[in-house]
Design an enzyme around this catalytic site. Structure first.
Site, PDB file in Angstrom:
ATOM      1  N   GLY A 193       0.827  -1.205   0.000  1.00 14.86           N
ATOM      2  CA  GLY A 193       0.000   0.000   0.000  1.00 14.86           C
ATOM      3  C   GLY A 193       0.855   1.246   0.000  1.00 14.86           C
ATOM      4  N   GLY A 194       0.305   2.294   0.623  1.00 11.80           N
ATOM      5  CA  GLY A 194       1.010   3.577   0.645  1.00 11.80           C
ATOM      6  C   GLY A 194       2.345   3.499   1.356  1.00 11.80           C
ATOM      7  N   GLY A 205      22.171  13.990 -30.369  1.00 13.04           N
ATOM      8  CA  GLY A 205      21.652  14.290 -29.039  1.00 13.04           C
ATOM      9  C   GLY A 205      22.362  13.493 -27.960  1.00 13.04           C
ATOM     10  N   ALA A 206      22.687  12.247 -28.281  1.00 14.12           N
ATOM     11  CA  ALA A 206      23.327  11.405 -27.268  1.00 14.12           C
ATOM     12  C   ALA A 206      24.670  12.012 -26.853  1.00 14.12           C
ATOM     13  CB  ALA A 206      23.528   9.996 -27.807  1.00 14.12           C
TER      14      ALA A 206
HETATM   15  C1  HXC Z   1      -2.742  -4.298  12.165  1.00 13.60           C
HETATM   16  C2  HXC Z   1      -1.775  -6.159  11.278  1.00 13.60           C
HETATM   17  C3  HXC Z   1      -1.592  -5.489  10.058  1.00 13.60           C
HETATM   18  C4  HXC Z   1      -2.038  -4.140   9.944  1.00 13.60           C
HETATM   19  C5  HXC Z   1      -0.809  -7.472   9.882  1.00 13.60           C
HETATM   20  N1  HXC Z   1      -1.275  -7.386  11.106  1.00 13.60           N
HETATM   21  N2  HXC Z   1      -0.985  -6.334   9.198  1.00 13.60           N
HETATM   22  N3  HXC Z   1      -2.348  -5.565  12.322  1.00 13.60           N
HETATM   23  N4  HXC Z   1      -2.617  -3.609  11.044  1.00 13.60           N
HETATM   24  N5  HXC Z   1      -1.886  -3.456   8.831  1.00 13.60           N
HETATM   25  C6  HXC Z   1      -1.263  -8.399  12.131  1.00 13.60           C
HETATM   26  C7  HXC Z   1      -2.155  -9.565  11.777  1.00 13.60           C
HETATM   27  O1  HXC Z   1      -3.492  -9.310  12.152  1.00 13.60           O
HETATM   28  C8  HXC Z   1      -1.525 -10.665  12.600  1.00 13.60           C
HETATM   29  O2  HXC Z   1      -1.964 -10.545  13.929  1.00 13.60           O
HETATM   30  C9  HXC Z   1      -0.051 -10.315  12.605  1.00 13.60           C
HETATM   31  O3  HXC Z   1       0.015  -8.938  12.238  1.00 13.60           O
HETATM   32  C10 HXC Z   1       0.726 -11.113  11.603  1.00 13.60           C
HETATM   33  O4  HXC Z   1       0.043 -11.046  10.354  1.00 13.60           O
HETATM   34  P1  HXC Z   1      -0.256 -12.331   9.462  1.00 13.60           P
HETATM   35  O5  HXC Z   1      -1.259 -11.915   8.455  1.00 13.60           O
HETATM   36  O6  HXC Z   1      -0.564 -13.500  10.334  1.00 13.60           O
HETATM   37  O7  HXC Z   1       1.168 -12.586   8.811  1.00 13.60           O
HETATM   38  P2  HXC Z   1       1.518 -13.037   7.348  1.00 13.60           P
HETATM   39  O8  HXC Z   1       0.687 -14.224   6.969  1.00 13.60           O
HETATM   40  O9  HXC Z   1       3.000 -13.198   7.333  1.00 13.60           O
HETATM   41  O10 HXC Z   1       1.091 -11.843   6.416  1.00 13.60           O
HETATM   42  C11 HXC Z   1       1.718 -10.584   6.542  1.00 13.60           C
HETATM   43  C12 HXC Z   1       1.000  -9.533   5.660  1.00 13.60           C
HETATM   44  C13 HXC Z   1      -0.520  -9.559   5.977  1.00 13.60           C
HETATM   45  C14 HXC Z   1       1.251  -9.868   4.185  1.00 13.60           C
HETATM   46  C15 HXC Z   1       1.625  -8.200   5.975  1.00 13.60           C
HETATM   47  O11 HXC Z   1      -0.680  -9.492   7.389  1.00 13.60           O
HETATM   48  C16 HXC Z   1      -1.236  -8.436   5.345  1.00 13.60           C
HETATM   49  O12 HXC Z   1      -1.565  -8.481   4.170  1.00 13.60           O
HETATM   50  N6  HXC Z   1      -1.541  -7.413   6.179  1.00 13.60           N
HETATM   51  C17 HXC Z   1      -2.327  -6.308   5.724  1.00 13.60           C
HETATM   52  C18 HXC Z   1      -1.568  -5.470   4.762  1.00 13.60           C
HETATM   53  C19 HXC Z   1      -2.327  -4.234   4.409  1.00 13.60           C
HETATM   54  O13 HXC Z   1      -3.259  -4.264   3.613  1.00 13.60           O
HETATM   55  N7  HXC Z   1      -2.022  -3.167   5.132  1.00 13.60           N
HETATM   56  C20 HXC Z   1      -2.632  -1.943   4.980  1.00 13.60           C
HETATM   57  C21 HXC Z   1      -2.002  -1.375   3.724  1.00 13.60           C
HETATM   58  S1  HXC Z   1      -2.603   0.167   3.363  1.00 13.60           S
HETATM   59  P3  HXC Z   1      -2.408 -11.830  14.781  1.00 13.60           P
HETATM   60  O14 HXC Z   1      -2.518 -11.327  16.165  1.00 13.60           O
HETATM   61  O15 HXC Z   1      -3.674 -12.299  14.200  1.00 13.60           O
HETATM   62  O16 HXC Z   1      -1.310 -12.825  14.579  1.00 13.60           O
HETATM   63  C22 HXC Z   1      -1.459   1.089   4.012  1.00 13.60           C
HETATM   64  C23 HXC Z   1      -1.794   2.491   3.870  1.00 13.60           C
HETATM   65  C24 HXC Z   1      -0.596   3.284   4.171  1.00 13.60           C
HETATM   66  O17 HXC Z   1      -0.472   0.701   4.485  1.00 13.60           O
HETATM   67  C25 HXC Z   1      -0.928   4.611   3.741  1.00 13.60           C
HETATM   68  C26 HXC Z   1       0.218   5.462   3.871  1.00 13.60           C
HETATM   69  C27 HXC Z   1      -0.060   6.660   3.078  1.00 13.60           C
END
Ligand code: HXC
Length: 535
Positions: free
Chosen positions: A190-191, A425-426
């Protein structure tokens, strides 16, 4: 390695001792410290190891000089209470921040701790990373970010977006002030990708690191395209296809090795010069193999990296973005111990033509060198810009202009060596005199002209050739005549467009002498807020 070490640092874990009365206080602190070091707990650490990944602190230990890491803000916890977060507090809150030394030089560091809520980034982490970035800018030291996490912490809503926003803002302010390096050792989605994207160099570890704006599931639901994570945004994708990454590392250890090596070529900030190493090579070394390295037939390819390897201090060339746009070569090297940026065309790939990707690669690298006081040494051999509808529609005009802009605004010492083709140009864009190169040298094989002989003869004498009794012979005669006149560096040297023509083996000592002259070069640009590079 130049060292700025003045204070010996005690290794981590040194136990304090005190009288009986104070002992409980010290033990309580020690207990807290142990809790801090455990991050999200033993089970999470084991799970991290089972994935073949190290923890944040283990990574830092692998990166820095032993015992030099000083953690700051390790006691910080988040203050969120939604979604049961009050029962989910861990010291440090998923980000380890602090400072350390690498090769005895100071750096600031932040590292995501995946064991705490998946390394997700919330308000507290935002405060911590902001603080360490501010420290780095005030102290004038590089910042290294180790990423491995789920991006914005979902439970904290807009506060976690604020955290990212503050980081992006600081990445931008720090750009051109201190070197910033991002090491991707896990997911970066994501971001969140925009913090690394704003830094100077991205290193991604194969298999474990990936970066993408939208993941495979979202892509499938929106476009119907099926793609796996590695193909979408793994190390090799970003190091070869997208150009987002500068290095693909084999594993975590390799990523740290690359980071340390990269830093060795860089100054700590924009007011310093890069460390000068004790010379490891003879400044007068002249490699006779250079004299016959460029084939006399200008359509026969050769490997420009051979030229680079032989001219610079032996073994010092460190290529950047080696897998992306290989028709251009950029990287760091040393000349008599002095760190420089090297830019070149690669005649062994697409004849060294300049395309969109090569333009971006070259322009960005030249700007980095200029920001951090690294002289730019250019080896130029290009038939021109890549023709084609895709290139025109992709904006080769806009992208190619970036090279002109980057060379023109660069005030560091700039030295160019034209090894063979310097067409049109290059020739102008690749660090010519007109863009204020301090010295332009040519090799005897250089051909400096508006265009190559075949193209020129077609345009100038198309009608004459057609009407001739033997068009093929006439064409060959005219091409030979043109080559005789222009396929050499003497006309350019006569007009002062190049400063000297070198026997190729002389290049090394001549570059070293020119760099020495330019050591304290001062060049000024017109006063302005900032220019408007054609992005
Ligand atoms: C809170 C999160 C989290 C998040 C993961 N966890 N991402 N908690 N906020 N963004 C937590 C899970 O719930 C889990 O907790 C633990 O971290 C481990 O995650 P898993 O999914 O079990 O691990 P894994 O299978 O290795 O997968 C990792 C991952 C996946 C690929 C990162 O967790 C994932 O896709 N997370 C979401 C990614 C995402 O969409 N993020 C937001 C992006 S948007 P428990 O306690 O259940 O073990 C963004 C906007 C930013 O970032 C904007 C900036 C401008």
């Amino acid at each position: 390695m130049a060292s700025d070490e003045t204070v010996p640092v005690k290794p981590d874990g040194t136990e304090g001792s005190a009288g009986e009365e104070h002992q409980p206080y010290i033990e309580a602190l020690q207990q807290k410290r142990d809790e801090m070091l455990l991050g999200g707990g033993k089970a999470r650490i084991d799970a991290q190891h089972a994935k073949g990944k190290l923890t944040a602190r283990e990574r830092i230990a692998q990166l820095v000089d032993e015992g030099t890491f000083q953690e700051v803000d390790g006691f910080v916890v988040h203050r969120s209470t939604d979604f049961g977060m009050e029962n989910n507090r861990f010291l440090g809150d998923g980000l380890v921040t602090g400072f350390a030394k690498i090769d005895s030089r100071r750096v600031c560091i932040y590292a995501a701790d995946f064991t705490v809520l998946g390394g997700s980034f919330g308000e507290a982490a935002g405060l911590k990373v902001s603080r360490v970035m501010d420290l780095a800018m005030q102290a004038g030291v590089p910042v290294i970010g180790l990423s491995d996490g789920g991006g914005a912490r979902i439970q904290e809503g807009v506060n976690s977006l604020l955290a990212f926003g503050e980081l992006f803002y600081r990445n931008t302010l720090a750009s051109g002030v201190v070197p910033q390096i991002s090491v991707e050792l896990g997911p970066c989605a994501g971001g969140a990708v925009y913090s690394p994207a704003l830094t100077d160099f991205i290193i991604i570890a194969r298999k474990i690191g990936n970066m993408f704006i939208t993941g495979p599931e979202v892509i499938k639901s929106v476009t119907g395209e099926a793609v796996d994570m590695e193909t979408l945004g793994g190390a090799d994708t970003h190091a070869t296809v997208s150009g987002v990454a500068h290095f693909a590392a084999e594993d975590e250890a390799d990523a740290m090795e690359i980071t340390r090596k990269l830093l060795s070529y860089l100054p700590s900030n924009n007011a310093e010069h890069a460390p000068i190493l004790p010379p490891s090579d003879d400044p007068w070394r002249m490699d006779p193999a250079l004299n016959s390295l460029v084939p006399v037939d200008s359509s026969t390819p050769y490997d420009m990296k051979q030229v680079i390897e032989r001219v610079f201090d032996l073994g010092s060339f460190f290529e950047v973005q080696a897998g992306y746009a290989p028709n251009a070569v950029v990287g760091f090297a040393r000349l008599h111990g002095q760190s420089v940026g090297v830019v070149a065309q690669q005649p062994a790939y697409l004849a060294g033509v300049i395309d969109i990707n090569a333009s971006d690669k070259i322009a960005r690298f030249v700007r980095f060198c200029d920001a951090f006081n690294l002289p730019v040494i250019t080896f130029s051999d290009s038939p021109g810009f890549l023709p084609g509808v895709a290139q025109e529609h992709g904006g080769i005009i806009r992208h190619g202009a970036k090279i002109v802009y980057a060379y023109s605004e660069a005030t560091v010492p700039k030295i160019t060596v034209i090894t063979r083709k310097g067409y049109g140009g290059a020739y102008i864009v690749m660090g010519s005199k007109y863009l204020r190169a301090d010295f332009v040298f040519a090799w005897p094989t250089a051909e400096i002209a508006v265009m190559g002989a075949d193209g020129a003869v077609n345009i100038l004498f198309g009608k004459k050739i057609k009407e001739s009794s033997d068009p093929q012979a006439e064409r060959s005669r005219l091409v030979a005549e043109y080559r005789e006149k222009f396929a050499n560096p003497y006309q350019a040297a006569a007009g002062g467009h190049v400063d000297d023509i070198l026997i190729p083996e002389e290049t090394r000592p001549r570059l070293i002498a020119a760099l020495e002259l330019l050591r304290d070069k001062h060049a000024k640009l017109p006063t302005k807020k900032h220019g408007n590079i054609p992005l």
